[in-house]
Design a protein around this motif. Structure first.
Motif, short mmCIF file in Angstrom:
data_model
loop_
_atom_site.label_atom_id
_atom_site.label_comp_id
_atom_site.label_asym_id
_atom_site.label_seq_id
_atom_site.Cartn_x
_atom_site.Cartn_y
_atom_site.Cartn_z
N LEU A 62 0.84 -1.20 0.00
CA LEU A 62 0.00 0.00 0.00
C LEU A 62 0.88 1.25 0.00
O LEU A 62 0.67 2.18 -0.76
CB LEU A 62 -0.90 0.00 1.23
N ALA A 120 -5.03 -3.86 -9.59
CA ALA A 120 -5.52 -3.50 -8.27
C ALA A 120 -4.64 -4.09 -7.17
O ALA A 120 -4.65 -3.64 -6.05
CB ALA A 120 -6.96 -3.96 -8.10
N TRP A 121 -3.88 -5.11 -7.53
CA TRP A 121 -2.93 -5.68 -6.58
C TRP A 121 -1.54 -5.08 -6.74
O TRP A 121 -0.57 -5.64 -6.22
CB TRP A 121 -2.83 -7.20 -6.77
N SER B 54 -11.16 1.26 -9.89
CA SER B 54 -11.15 -0.04 -9.25
C SER B 54 -10.39 0.07 -7.94
O SER B 54 -9.35 0.73 -7.87
CB SER B 54 -10.53 -1.10 -10.17
N ALA B 55 -10.94 -0.54 -6.93
CA ALA B 55 -10.43 -0.35 -5.57
C ALA B 55 -9.00 -0.85 -5.44
O ALA B 55 -8.62 -1.82 -6.06
CB ALA B 55 -11.32 -1.09 -4.58
N ASN B 56 -8.24 -0.19 -4.63
CA ASN B 56 -6.90 -0.66 -4.28
C ASN B 56 -7.06 -1.81 -3.29
O ASN B 56 -7.49 -1.62 -2.16
CB ASN B 56 -6.10 0.48 -3.67
N LEU B 57 -6.69 -2.98 -3.76
CA LEU B 57 -6.98 -4.17 -2.97
C LEU B 57 -6.08 -4.31 -1.75
O LEU B 57 -6.43 -4.95 -0.77
CB LEU B 57 -6.90 -5.41 -3.84
N ALA B 59 -5.18 -1.83 0.14
CA ALA B 59 -5.79 -0.99 1.16
C ALA B 59 -6.98 -1.71 1.79
O ALA B 59 -7.12 -1.76 3.01
CB ALA B 59 -6.25 0.33 0.55
#
Lengths: 337, 337
Positions: A62, A120-121, B54-57, B59
Motif C-alpha cells: 500500500l 488493483a494488486w 477499481s479499488a486498491n486491494l 488498502a
DNA sequence: CTCATTTGCACAATCGGTTGTGCAATAGGG
DNA sequence: CCCTATTGCACAACCGATTGTGCAAATGAG
C-alpha cells in the motif's frame, strides 16, 4: 495483553524500546542509510526473529505501491503452458519475487478483468502467454505503467518472444515429406494441415511454413489441404474423421498443429488398423513425450519453453522496446520402430 | 490537476461532492445499511464506472485483513496437478475470489516459507495438494487461523480428500492379473509394483491394495516385487531396466505408480521389440490420454480430480473437522488393439 | 408549532508498514 | 570551554480503503 498474537513493527518496537520507524529500518536493511547503530539494529532483528515476525505485505505494498508479485496469464494448464509455468515460477522465485499464475481460458473479457484485478494488486510485471487480444492488454498495462511482455503470441505494442513457427513448420513439413518418400507412397499423395486458428499469428506462420515446404516439393498447394479450424480437441477428432471419410482413407501425411489437436486426432486414429497408420507420415508441432512410443512414428517439434521464458525476462529487465524475438524450436524426428 | 491518474475513493468523492466514506459504502453495496439515498449511490456508481475506478486491494485487505485470495500449493505443474489446478481455478473464480497457484517442488522448507508468505498476504484459504509435510503445514495455518484443506495427500490434523488408493490399486491389480491370464502367461509369472514413495500414504495404500489382490490370487507376495523407490522419472527408467536385466526379460505384469513413473518406464520399454511388450500386462495408476494409443495395451486408473477439488471445497466451506474423505478412482481398461 | 424520530451523510480512527524531517546528545576541533 | 558536525533515533505524514459514531436536516405525530 491487549493485542492477542499481533506481530507488527509496533509490537517489536515496544519490546525493544525503540520506535516503529527504527524497527522498520532495521528489518529491511536500510538502517545504515538511516544512521541506526549496529547494536540497535541487531537487537531488533534478534527480537523479530524470536517472535517470528513477518511483515504485513499489504501494508508495505500500500505504501510503496510495489507488491513483489509477478503474474503469468495463460489460457489453461496443459502440457505446453505447464512447462512454461514451471520455468516461470523458478525464474521469478530466483529474483526474490512471488509468481502468480492465472488462467483465462482464451476469453478476452476474462483477460481484461484479470489484468484489472492484477493492477488493483499493484502487480510488478505481467507475462502474457498465448493471450487472445494482446494489443488491448498491452494498452491496458501501458496506461498503468506496468512492465509486461508477451510469449508465444506476439504483440505489436510490446516486447514479445515467440517460437519461430514459420521455420519450424517448414522443417517439420520437410521431415514429413521425407518420411512419405521412405514409406514409398506415391507423389500424388499429399499432406494435410490439421487444427489451429489461422487468425492467430502462430497458426498463420505455421501454415506459411507448411505451404512453402509443400510448394518447394510439389510446386502447388491446394487450399483444401489446410484444415485449420480450431484448437479444440473434439473438433480435431471430427475433422480427421471427416477427412478420412472424404478421402476414403488417410492422406499420405498429416501436419498436426498442437498437442490438443494431436490428442483429438489420435482418438480417431486409434480406431484404425495398424497398416493404415504406418502408411501415413505424421508430424506434430508440439512435443509429447509419449508421442514417440505410439504404434506409429511421429515427428515432433519441441518448443523451447525454457528459452522462451528466459528471453522474455531479459526483454522485461532491459525495458526493451516493442521488438519481436524468435526462438527456434527443435525437431524430434520419429524413432523408427 | 495535482494528482495524475489517481483513481481513489477520495477522487470520486471530490468529483461527486460526497465524502469518501459515502463513496466506499456506495461502491461496495453497503449503502442501504448506511442509509445513503439511492440517488447518491447511483450517481457515485455512475461516476466510478465512468472513470474506470477499481479499488486498491491492498488498502482493502489491510483494513479488513481479508484478501480475496485463495491459494493452491502443489509440487509441480504436471498432468495430474494441472488438472487439479484447472478445476481449482474455476471453482475459486465462481466464488468471486482470486485463485493463486504456487509450486513448491516437494521441498518442505519451500512449503513452509511459501505458507508464511501467503499468510503475510492475508490469504483467505489454502489448498494443499500432494504436500510433503502436511502436519507441519496444518499447524502453521492453525496458528494463523487460516482455513485449509488437504487433497491427494492426507493430513491427520485437517480435513482431507484423497483418492481411495487402496481400493483403486486392488482393482487395477486384479485387472492386470486378468490380462495376464488372457495373455496366457504361466502362473509363476508375477506382477511388479513400480515407483512411488512408500513413506507417503498414497503409495503405501496402493502397495497395500496391490498386495491384497496378489495375495488373493497366488497366496503370497514376495517383498522383492515392490520396487517403490521414488516418483522420479529417470529413476523409473533405471529401475525397469535393472529389473529387465535381472529377470532376463519383462515380468508377466507391471503396476506403474504414477504418470511420471509411467513416462520413465516407457522410455525403456520403447527400446524393446513388440512381442516382448505385448506379453506383459501393464497397468498405470494415473490417467494418460495417450496411454491408450501405445503399441501395447495399458490399463489406467483415473483419479477424479474434479470431484477431489469439489469435495475439498465442501469440507472447507462447512468448516469440517479433520475428517478423511475418499473418492473412488475410475478404471480405464486397456482397449484391445 | 413543538418535540421525537428517522434520514442522509460527514468525520475520524484504523489497518501496518515506509520515509522525509527534525531534534537531542555526543564527538571533535581549535 | 565553546562552537560546529556528526551520530542516533523519534515523530508524523502518508498509502487507500473500511467502519463506528455523531450531528444536522427532514419528516411525522400530536
Amino acid at each position: 495483553m491487549k493485542k492477542i498474537q499481533k506481530n507488527t513493527i509496533y509490537d517489536i518496537a515496544e519490546r525493544v524500546g525503540a520506535s516503529p520507524s527504527t524497527v522498520s529500518a532495521a528489518l529491511n536493511g536500510t538502517w545504515k542509510k538511516r544512521r541506526i547503530s549496529a547494536a540497535t539494529a541487531e537487537k531488533i532483528i534478534e527480537v523479530a526473529r524470536e517472535h517470528g515476525y513477518s511483515a504485513n505485505l499489504q501494508a508495505r505494498a500500500l505504501r510503496t505501491s510495489r507488491s513483489g508479485l509477478v503474474a503469468l496469464l495463460m489460457p489453461e494448464h496443459n502440457r505446453f503452458f505447464s512447462n512454461i509455468a514451471n520455468t516461470f515460477s523458478r525464474e521469478v522465485r530466483a529474483r526474490g519475487q512471488c509468481p502468480v499464475i492465472i488462467t483465462t481460458e482464451r476469453n478476452p473479457e476474462e483477460e481484461r478483468t484479470t489484468v484489472a484485478d492484477l493492477m488493483a494488486w499493484s502487480i510488478d510485471a505481467i507475462f502474457f502467454v498465448g493471450t487472445v487480444s494482446p494489443e488491448d492488454l498491452s494498452r491496458q498495462c501501458q496506461a498503468a505503467h506496468i512492465p509486461h511482455v508477451f510469449v508465444d503470441q506476439p504483440c505489436a505494442l510490446a516486447p514479445s518472444v515467440v517460437t519461430d513457427n514459420r521455420t519450424g513448420a517448414n522443417i517439420l513439413t520437410r521431415e514429413i515429406i521425407r518420411s512419405m518418400s521412405h514409406l514409398g507412397t506415391g507423389p500424388q499423395d499429399t499432406v494435410y494441415f490439421l487444427g489451429g486458428d489461422q487468425s492467430l499469428p502462430s497458426t498463420a506462420n505455421r501454415v506459411e511454413g507448411f505451404r512453402a515446404a509443400m510448394y518447394a516439393h510439389v510446386g502447388q498447394v491446394d487450399p483444401a489441404q489446410i484444415l485449420a479450424t480450431s484448437y479444440d480437441m473434439d473438433a480435431a477428432t471430427d475433422t480427421i474423421s471427416a477427412l478420412y471419410q472424404r478421402l476414403g482413407g488417410l492422406p499420405g501425411g498429416l501436419f498436426i498443429n498442437s498437442d490438443s489437436v494431436f490428442e483429438g486426432t489420435l482418438r480417431f486414429l486409434a480406431t484404425l488398423p495398424q497398416d493404415e497408420l504406418t502408411a501415413c507420415a505424421i508430424g506434430c508441432f508440439d512435443y509429447e513425450p509419449l508421442g514417440q512410443l505410439l504404434r506409429f512414428p511421429v515427428h515432433m517439434m519441441r518448443q523451447r519453453h525454457q528459452m522462451l521464458v528466459q528471453r522474455a525476462f531479459a526483454l522485461l529487465e532491459t525495458q526493451s522496446p516493442p521488438v519481436l524475438e524468435m526462438v527456434q524450436p527443435e525437431l524430434y524426428p520419429a524413432t523408427q520402430l
